[in-house]
Design a protein around this motif. Sequence first.
Motif, short mmCIF file in Angstrom:
data_model
loop_
_atom_site.label_atom_id
_atom_site.label_comp_id
_atom_site.label_asym_id
_atom_site.label_seq_id
_atom_site.Cartn_x
_atom_site.Cartn_y
_atom_site.Cartn_z
N ASP A 1 -7.08 8.27 -4.57
CA ASP A 1 -7.05 6.81 -4.66
C ASP A 1 -5.98 6.18 -3.75
O ASP A 1 -5.74 4.96 -3.82
CB ASP A 1 -6.78 6.37 -6.10
CG ASP A 1 -7.92 6.75 -7.04
OD1 ASP A 1 -9.06 6.86 -6.56
OD2 ASP A 1 -7.66 6.96 -8.24
N SER B 1 -8.04 2.76 4.30
CA SER B 1 -8.79 3.59 3.36
C SER B 1 -9.76 2.72 2.56
O SER B 1 -9.57 1.51 2.41
CB SER B 1 -7.84 4.31 2.41
OG SER B 1 -7.06 3.38 1.67
N ARG C 1 -3.85 4.31 -1.12
CA ARG C 1 -4.09 3.16 -0.25
C ARG C 1 -3.38 3.46 1.07
O ARG C 1 -2.16 3.47 1.13
CB ARG C 1 -3.56 1.88 -0.88
CG ARG C 1 -4.27 1.50 -2.19
CD ARG C 1 -3.51 0.42 -2.93
NE ARG C 1 -2.17 0.86 -3.26
CZ ARG C 1 -1.22 0.07 -3.78
NH1 ARG C 1 -1.46 -1.21 -4.02
NH2 ARG C 1 -0.02 0.55 -4.05
N PHE D 1 0.85 -1.19 0.00
CA PHE D 1 0.00 0.00 0.00
C PHE D 1 0.89 1.24 0.00
O PHE D 1 2.12 1.14 0.01
CB PHE D 1 -0.99 -0.01 1.18
CG PHE D 1 -0.39 -0.25 2.53
CD1 PHE D 1 -0.08 0.80 3.37
CD2 PHE D 1 -0.15 -1.55 2.98
CE1 PHE D 1 0.46 0.58 4.62
CE2 PHE D 1 0.39 -1.78 4.24
CZ PHE D 1 0.70 -0.70 5.06
N ASP D 2 0.26 2.42 -0.01
CA ASP D 2 1.01 3.64 -0.28
C ASP D 2 1.49 4.37 0.96
O ASP D 2 2.62 4.85 1.00
CB ASP D 2 0.14 4.60 -1.12
CG ASP D 2 -0.37 3.95 -2.38
OD1 ASP D 2 0.46 3.44 -3.15
OD2 ASP D 2 -1.60 3.90 -2.57
N SER E 1 -10.09 2.46 -0.45
CA SER E 1 -9.44 1.86 -1.62
C SER E 1 -8.86 0.48 -1.35
O SER E 1 -8.60 -0.28 -2.30
CB SER E 1 -8.33 2.80 -2.12
OG SER E 1 -7.40 3.07 -1.07
N LEU E 2 -8.65 0.12 -0.07
CA LEU E 2 -8.11 -1.20 0.25
C LEU E 2 -9.19 -2.25 0.49
O LEU E 2 -8.91 -3.45 0.55
CB LEU E 2 -7.22 -1.11 1.50
CG LEU E 2 -5.80 -0.59 1.29
CD1 LEU E 2 -5.13 -0.28 2.61
CD2 LEU E 2 -4.97 -1.58 0.48
#
Length: 437
Positions: free
Chosen positions: A373, A391, A375, A259-260, A393-394
């Motif tokens: 978007d 989030s 993560r 993830f980010d 998005s995950l």
Amino acid sequence: MSIVRQLVESVPLPKMVQIRQRFLSPTVEDINDAVKNAFAVEDSKIMWPTSGEIAVVVGSRGISQINEVAKAVVSDLKARGYRPFVVPGMGSHGGATAEGQKEVLESLGVTEEFVGAPIRSSMEVIQLGDLPNGLPIYMDKYAYEADGIVVINRIKPHTAFRGPYESGIVKMIAIGLGKQKGAESCHKLGFGHMAEHIVQVAEVSMSTGKILAGVAVIENAYDHVAEIQVLPASEILAREPGLLERAKRYMPRILADEFDVLVVDEIGKDISGDGMDPNITGRYATPFATGGPKITRICVRRLTERTHGNANGIGVADTTTKQVFEAIDFEKTYPNALTSTVIEPVKVPMVLANDKLAIQAAIKTSNVLRDEDVRLVHIRTTLGMDVIRVSESLLPVLKQRDDIEILSDAVEWEFDETGALEARLCWQETSTTNQVP
């Protein structure tokens, strides 16, 4: 308005969902009984002295119920007719001072009143000999002068190297019991040699006959004691690797492999030797350890109170807050780096004025095409991994797992007028993990 604020304040923050992660959770219900039974099982294999003083070595890690484990060990030794006392076994921690190391023990609840034994804290050591390569081997003077030594430590993966013995009894004997000089000696040639050095040093220390046994603690993923075993000195080297493999199976983790952004509410020496456990964050200060998720950016919000300004580990974060920077005590942070020779954990990341900007800066630099978007995962500490926030998005990935439970709807982040995160509003009261301000 500052240029930094202008660049980051418009970065959108994703809505967050609270989830529960499920892990293996064997638990020791009664610490005193577990310690007593573990000693009883191994009693005949321990080379007990006829009488005298026994040094009980306790470290600086945030081991679950470490004060109760120490108290139970002291109680068992007293019942055998010995006069136990506690020795800090923490290398250079506590600012590498006798007073600082005693203070660390007391902050963990290991006080003379609670455990029922005096604490003898000193940085004085006895040199036991040298390794074949010339590195000296040391042992705490108080412990060496006792009639026997019992070492307590948690068995778990190390944060900077891999081998059959990582964080555990062997490392405690080699480094913790060696005080600052012993720790410095073991670290002198770097973590690339650590796996072999701690074994060689422990073998010399055990050859003195002073080491009676190790009390090995394994924790489950929920920061509770899962197992307690007593390892007679003659069996420490044979049995510890198997306990390490079990400890790895119990370890918590973030159930998303990539993830980010990771937002961590608190780091500190009471959480991990590296402030936040690299085995969970995937961020290691050396190339000699691997594992964990792939994360682009890490943001740290606070230091724990119990770390007493020791910010070791902040260097692997990418963004942090002014509040963290102002809480750093470099006199307590740098000794660990100077002793270990690894300076990456004490470097200072990008410092932002408040929580909101620090999180936004992490998102902005995470190389996501559309910031909305991103993560993102939000945790309290790396000790409390059962309930976390992710989030939206995950969710498509996590919803497919049967070890994930969705606990809340998606909600916005809440900050006060100063940009500080209203952390207590983030977390529903569904977890036993550490609370944060």
